[in-house]
Design a protein around this motif. Structure first.
Motif, PDB file in Angstrom:
ATOM      1  N   GLU A 193      59.322 -22.795 -29.593  1.00  0.00           N
ATOM      2  CA  GLU A 193      58.381 -22.766 -28.271  1.00  0.00           C
ATOM      3  C   GLU A 193      59.456 -23.790 -27.314  1.00  0.00           C
ATOM      4  OE1 GLU A 193      54.332 -24.880 -27.117  1.00  0.00           O
ATOM      5  OE2 GLU A 193      54.675 -24.603 -29.335  1.00  0.00           O
ATOM      6  N   THR A 194      59.473 -23.130 -26.060  1.00  0.00           N
ATOM      7  CA  THR A 194      60.001 -23.706 -24.970  1.00  0.00           C
ATOM      8  C   THR A 194      59.123 -24.357 -24.121  1.00  0.00           C
ATOM      9  OG1 THR A 194      61.829 -22.068 -24.930  1.00  0.00           O
ATOM     10  CG2 THR A 194      61.410 -23.226 -23.015  1.00  0.00           C
ATOM     11  N   GLY A 195      59.599 -25.585 -23.607  1.00  0.00           N
ATOM     12  CA  GLY A 195      58.523 -26.303 -22.783  1.00  0.00           C
ATOM     13  C   GLY A 195      59.193 -27.554 -22.138  1.00  0.00           C
ATOM     14  N   THR A 196      58.289 -28.165 -21.434  1.00  0.00           N
ATOM     15  CA  THR A 196      58.761 -29.581 -20.688  1.00  0.00           C
ATOM     16  C   THR A 196      59.094 -30.709 -21.762  1.00  0.00           C
ATOM     17  OG1 THR A 196      57.333 -29.090 -19.150  1.00  0.00           O
ATOM     18  CG2 THR A 196      58.254 -31.132 -18.935  1.00  0.00           C
ATOM     19  N   VAL A 197      60.126 -31.268 -21.260  1.00  0.00           N
ATOM     20  CA  VAL A 197      60.902 -32.418 -22.143  1.00  0.00           C
ATOM     21  C   VAL A 197      60.818 -33.564 -21.368  1.00  0.00           C
ATOM     22  CG1 VAL A 197      62.600 -33.342 -23.711  1.00  0.00           C
ATOM     23  CG2 VAL A 197      61.989 -30.785 -23.529  1.00  0.00           C
ATOM     24  N   PHE A 198      60.502 -34.778 -21.933  1.00  0.00           N
ATOM     25  CA  PHE A 198      60.677 -35.832 -21.206  1.00  0.00           C
ATOM     26  C   PHE A 198      61.439 -36.862 -22.006  1.00  0.00           C
ATOM     27  CE2 PHE A 198      56.572 -34.407 -19.458  1.00  0.00           C
ATOM     28  CZ  PHE A 198      56.776 -34.677 -17.880  1.00  0.00           C
ATOM     29  N   LYS A 206      51.836 -55.126 -21.969  1.00  0.00           N
ATOM     30  CA  LYS A 206      50.636 -54.678 -21.719  1.00  0.00           C
ATOM     31  C   LYS A 206      50.860 -53.526 -20.793  1.00  0.00           C
ATOM     32  CE  LYS A 206      46.401 -56.733 -19.588  1.00  0.00           C
ATOM     33  NZ  LYS A 206      46.441 -55.952 -18.545  1.00  0.00           N
ATOM     34  N   ASP A 207      50.135 -52.499 -20.854  1.00  0.00           N
ATOM     35  CA  ASP A 207      50.245 -51.486 -19.810  1.00  0.00           C
ATOM     36  C   ASP A 207      51.352 -50.717 -19.741  1.00  0.00           C
ATOM     37  OD1 ASP A 207      47.470 -52.010 -18.868  1.00  0.00           O
ATOM     38  OD2 ASP A 207      48.494 -53.469 -17.357  1.00  0.00           O
ATOM     39  N   GLY A 208      52.429 -51.192 -20.867  1.00  0.00           N
ATOM     40  CA  GLY A 208      53.790 -50.248 -21.060  1.00  0.00           C
ATOM     41  C   GLY A 208      53.322 -48.817 -21.283  1.00  0.00           C
ATOM     42  N   ALA A 209      52.471 -48.541 -22.125  1.00  0.00           N
ATOM     43  CA  ALA A 209      52.322 -47.062 -22.518  1.00  0.00           C
ATOM     44  C   ALA A 209      51.594 -46.348 -21.184  1.00  0.00           C
ATOM     45  CB  ALA A 209      51.562 -46.897 -24.014  1.00  0.00           C
ATOM     46  N   ALA A 210      50.648 -47.129 -20.795  1.00  0.00           N
ATOM     47  CA  ALA A 210      49.988 -46.558 -19.599  1.00  0.00           C
ATOM     48  C   ALA A 210      50.809 -45.952 -18.268  1.00  0.00           C
ATOM     49  CB  ALA A 210      48.956 -47.393 -19.302  1.00  0.00           C
ATOM     50  N   GLU A 211      51.860 -46.952 -18.331  1.00  0.00           N
ATOM     51  CA  GLU A 211      52.830 -46.549 -17.225  1.00  0.00           C
ATOM     52  C   GLU A 211      53.689 -45.356 -17.529  1.00  0.00           C
ATOM     53  OE1 GLU A 211      55.344 -49.749 -16.494  1.00  0.00           O
ATOM     54  OE2 GLU A 211      54.015 -51.092 -15.581  1.00  0.00           O
ATOM     55  N   VAL A 212      53.825 -44.972 -18.684  1.00  0.00           N
ATOM     56  CA  VAL A 212      54.789 -43.733 -19.054  1.00  0.00           C
ATOM     57  C   VAL A 212      53.686 -42.541 -19.057  1.00  0.00           C
ATOM     58  CG1 VAL A 212      55.832 -42.548 -21.359  1.00  0.00           C
ATOM     59  CG2 VAL A 212      56.211 -45.136 -20.776  1.00  0.00           C
ATOM     60  N   VAL A 213      52.689 -42.694 -19.411  1.00  0.00           N
ATOM     61  CA  VAL A 213      51.664 -41.704 -19.298  1.00  0.00           C
ATOM     62  C   VAL A 213      51.358 -41.267 -18.086  1.00  0.00           C
ATOM     63  CG1 VAL A 213      49.219 -40.891 -19.720  1.00  0.00           C
ATOM     64  CG2 VAL A 213      50.376 -42.014 -21.606  1.00  0.00           C
ATOM     65  N   ALA A 214      51.274 -42.216 -16.968  1.00  0.00           N
ATOM     66  CA  ALA A 214      51.084 -41.932 -15.667  1.00  0.00           C
ATOM     67  C   ALA A 214      52.203 -41.312 -15.156  1.00  0.00           C
ATOM     68  CB  ALA A 214      50.951 -43.406 -14.849  1.00  0.00           C
ATOM     69  N   ALA A 215      53.691 -41.622 -15.440  1.00  0.00           N
ATOM     70  CA  ALA A 215      54.516 -40.949 -14.803  1.00  0.00           C
ATOM     71  C   ALA A 215      54.745 -39.653 -15.330  1.00  0.00           C
ATOM     72  CB  ALA A 215      55.895 -41.686 -15.073  1.00  0.00           C
ATOM     73  N   ILE A 216      54.218 -39.216 -16.615  1.00  0.00           N
ATOM     74  CA  ILE A 216      54.411 -38.139 -17.335  1.00  0.00           C
ATOM     75  C   ILE A 216      52.932 -37.091 -16.347  1.00  0.00           C
ATOM     76  CG2 ILE A 216      53.574 -36.441 -19.254  1.00  0.00           C
ATOM     77  CD1 ILE A 216      54.885 -38.706 -21.135  1.00  0.00           C
ATOM     78  N   GLU A 217      52.027 -37.719 -16.224  1.00  0.00           N
ATOM     79  CA  GLU A 217      50.656 -36.821 -15.680  1.00  0.00           C
ATOM     80  C   GLU A 217      51.249 -36.455 -14.116  1.00  0.00           C
ATOM     81  OE1 GLU A 217      47.882 -35.930 -16.773  1.00  0.00           O
ATOM     82  OE2 GLU A 217      48.692 -36.392 -18.593  1.00  0.00           O
ATOM     83  N   GLU A 218      52.034 -37.199 -13.475  1.00  0.00           N
ATOM     84  CA  GLU A 218      52.499 -36.804 -12.227  1.00  0.00           C
ATOM     85  C   GLU A 218      53.243 -35.405 -12.045  1.00  0.00           C
ATOM     86  OE1 GLU A 218      55.044 -39.675 -10.446  1.00  0.00           O
ATOM     87  OE2 GLU A 218      53.605 -41.505 -10.328  1.00  0.00           O
ATOM     88  N   LEU A 219      53.768 -34.974 -13.346  1.00  0.00           N
ATOM     89  CA  LEU A 219      54.503 -33.865 -13.441  1.00  0.00           C
ATOM     90  C   LEU A 219      53.707 -32.807 -14.182  1.00  0.00           C
ATOM     91  CD1 LEU A 219      58.127 -35.613 -14.109  1.00  0.00           C
ATOM     92  CD2 LEU A 219      57.282 -34.337 -11.955  1.00  0.00           C
TER      93      LEU A 219
END
Length: 338
Positions: free
Chosen positions: A78-83, A125-138
């Protein structure tokens, strides 16, 4: 026996029990990203000491999953997006990526591979949320990730202690709940071995207990590296992969001080790990010469092939024999066997 059917439970939140039969009814086929080596919706870790090429290995995996190119002869299912969450070695990533482009012909600009500008801090605090927010932008443009890489555990850990079971368990929960469960993606974590134990990741063992796949990368006597599975949770142990490195030039990229072309290593699959042969006996004399000549013939033939798929290399016995004669092995032994 006839299976008694139960109406499956509706989706619910919080803690509850469901009938075991629901698991059988809801079973879906195994979804591999790389057949035998990495499954979708799983957690994997590469463990190695410094200088073991773990970043080269994981970057090649990211490149192949984003592009669909076979990974060292193993088909991408399966090919797809990689972060790629980059915590160390970022200065060299551009050269390594350019090396992959030159070697395999697929441009980085044409594949959905994204690299963070800095390390994450998953225990803050909010470390994972920052990562998720950056992923969601793309995500809207490029799709949800099929693979998220954390390189390395220590650089992306945040304000915690790797040796603490409590902190390591919290790290696992954050990664598992906020990334893997959210996107049903594979998570791959790069980690260093311990100072006194070269066969396991350093710090608390809580991380290892949560893994679906663990791979240990070791250095070999001939300067190759071997990646072998040390924990396959639900599958048969895949075959080890041994890599050698070749240095290639990067056209158009120059060292500002010397004016010379910059270079990068690229990894190539090999069968030679430099270990002792069958029975624990090292080859010597004419056997050693013949073995070295065979390796050279394989190396020469590889240059005309896709470096990611070395399984097709074949050397005719007659060619090997003739090369051995030219290499100094006597052709007068009527009892020589080929």
């Amino acid at each position: 026996a006839e299976r008694r059917e139960y109406a499956p439970e509706p989706e619910r939140r919080g803690f509850y029990f469901q009938h075991a039969n629901d698991l059988i009814i809801g079973f879906k086929k195994i979804q591999w990203l790389v057949k035998g080596y990495l499954e979708k919706d799983s957690m994997m870790m590469l463990v190695a000491e410094a200088g073991s090429w773990k970043t080269f290995i994981i970057l090649s995996l990211a490149y192949c999953i984003a592009s669909g190119l076979a990974w060292f002869g193993n088909l991408i299912k399966e090919t797809g997006t990689v972060f790629y969450i980059c915590g160390e070695g970022k200065a060299g990533l551009a050269r390594r990526l350019r090396g992959l482009e030159i070697t395999h012909g697929i441009l980085i600009k044409d594949i959905p591979l994204f690299i963070s500008n800095q390390a994450a801090a998953f225990l803050d605090k909010d470390g994972a949320a920052e990562v998720v927010a950056a992923i969601e932008e793309l995500v809207e443009q490029h799709g949800e990730p099929v693979l998220i890489i954390v390189d390395t555990l220590s650089r992306n850990f945040g304000c915690g202690d790797e040796n603490s079971t409590k902190d390591m368990s919290q790290f696992v929960r954050v990664i598992d709940n906020e990334l893997r469960a959210k996107y049903k993606s594979a998570i791959s974590i790069c980690h260093h071995v311990g100072l006194g134990a070269k066969d396991r990741g350093r710090g608390s063992g809580a991380m290892r207990g949560a893994l679906d796949f663990e791979y240990l990368i070791t250095k070999n006597p001939n300067d190759t590296r071997t990646m072998r599975c040390t924990k396959p949770k639900d599958h048969a142990e895949p075959m080890p992969i041994t890599f050698r490195a070749e240095e290639i030039e990067l056209p158009g990229w120059y060292d500002e001080e010397t004016g010379e072309l910059l270079k990068s290593l690229v990894l190539i699959k090999t069968v030679d790990n430099g270990q002792t042969k069958a029975g624990g006996v090292k080859l010597s004399g004419q056997k050693k010469i013949a073995y070295d000549i065979l390796n050279q013939l394989v190396k020469d033939k590889r240059q005309d092939m896709d470096a990611m798929d070395m399984n097709r290399v074949q050397i005719a016995v007659e060619d090997w024999r003739d090369a051995c004669y030219r290499g100094g092995i006597s052709d007068g032994d009527a009892n020589a066997k080929w």
